[in-house]
Design a protein around this motif. Sequence first.
Motif: not given
Length: 455
Positions: A431-455
């Motif tokens: 079990l791994a935990v961490g943070v993802d930071v992402a950017h798309s057109k006109g948007e920025n966001a960050f996510y606190i993840q538990v394991g993979s981002a794909w559920h």
Amino acid sequence: MQRQSWEGVDATTSGKWARPARRVRRDALDRTTGWCRAATRGAARQGMAVTLALCCMAPVSAVYAQTTGATGATGAAAGTAAPQDRAVVNAKSEAPIEPAAPTSRKVSWHSPEDGDFDASDFLLNHRGALPVPTIITEPAIGYGGGVALMFFSESMADAARNAKETGVMSPPNITAVGGMYTENGTWGAGLMHFHTWGGDSIRYLGGLAKVNMKTDYYGLSNSPRSYQLNGWLLVQQVLFRIGNSHWFVGPRYTYFDSNTHFTGQIAQEVGVPDAQRRIGKVGLVIDYDSRDNMFFPNKGSYLELEIQAARPWAGSSQSFETYNGRGYTWLPLSREWVLGLRLDGRFSAGDTPFYAQPYVKLRGVQQGRYQDQNAAMVEAELRWNVTPRWSVLGFSGAGRAWGKWKSFSEADAVVSVGAGFRYLIAAKLGLAVGVDVAHSKGENAFYIQVGSAWH
């Protein structure tokens, strides 16, 4: 899951993590948890799947995903997640270390092998209620938080000991209750129960949630129109294992009784926007899973297909269908590098409510921002396992929604890019935990993840 030992679940001992330096070795584990690693692949993966998914995904996200036809926390992470072997413990099974008799002892929060912070001891031996907080960072509903209480019928270590006596490995039964609130006034509360029978041959998932969500609809004008969605959600699902394989199949029923109200400019293209609607959907779910670890895979694949129909006889106020398919695969390129690939398609037909239309789901893209009759996404993620505990990753994806408002060629394509890191917080469970930071057109966001981002 593949028939394998806990090397697949304990990421520190898998091929991608094993290094001569600071290696968490299998033969160095203490006798109490040593056998758990060999026999609790069912309890750890299925039980922790329900725990972490429900606590780390807000009930609102689950409601929104279920009504749009996408598998949410109550679907993928619980009833349809990570099939594992019904590990028959006999003389031919791998030679596990004999578990020590349960004793009252202080829980260790550090690994005896490398001295780093590790929650394996607590998670494997915890009994009773487990409070789990969550932090919400989804741009569609704003920052917020919540907490859930998880009640386990037995600890994972107890499940392992029982499996040795009975010869069958079954995950613990789990009941959960929780709530959440975000800065824009969105809130939700829910109750869930997960149960298995016949040595994990049959899996039941039931959930009830109350949600009051405030978000935006873009639709034909491609501009945000604020609306409020208030209602009750009921989910009932039973899955049956096909023989002794990695395949599960079974029915799912979803009922959502809601009121919608636009709080500002009205989206005229949706017809009667302010109304009480009921969605009653019956459908079939098919799952396949060969991941070496459901939390943070280094290899293997996951596939889910879902067909659901909303009809008046099922309690729906309007008739429509949803067809969803998603597949993930992880390819080990070397000892340190892992390539992940994702393909996701969501389709609808008939008189689908505007808030239940499929949408593009990518990191860095506001949920519901690109929404129409159909939606499709592709995504790739490259991970570098820097040390047995730490890894960094980069990802990019693209998606498009089309069908009712625009044709496929006319619809806007959205591209997102980002990076993140993970820390292996429970080595014995992978079990791994961490943070993802992402950017798309006109948007920025960050996510606190538990394991993979794909559920």
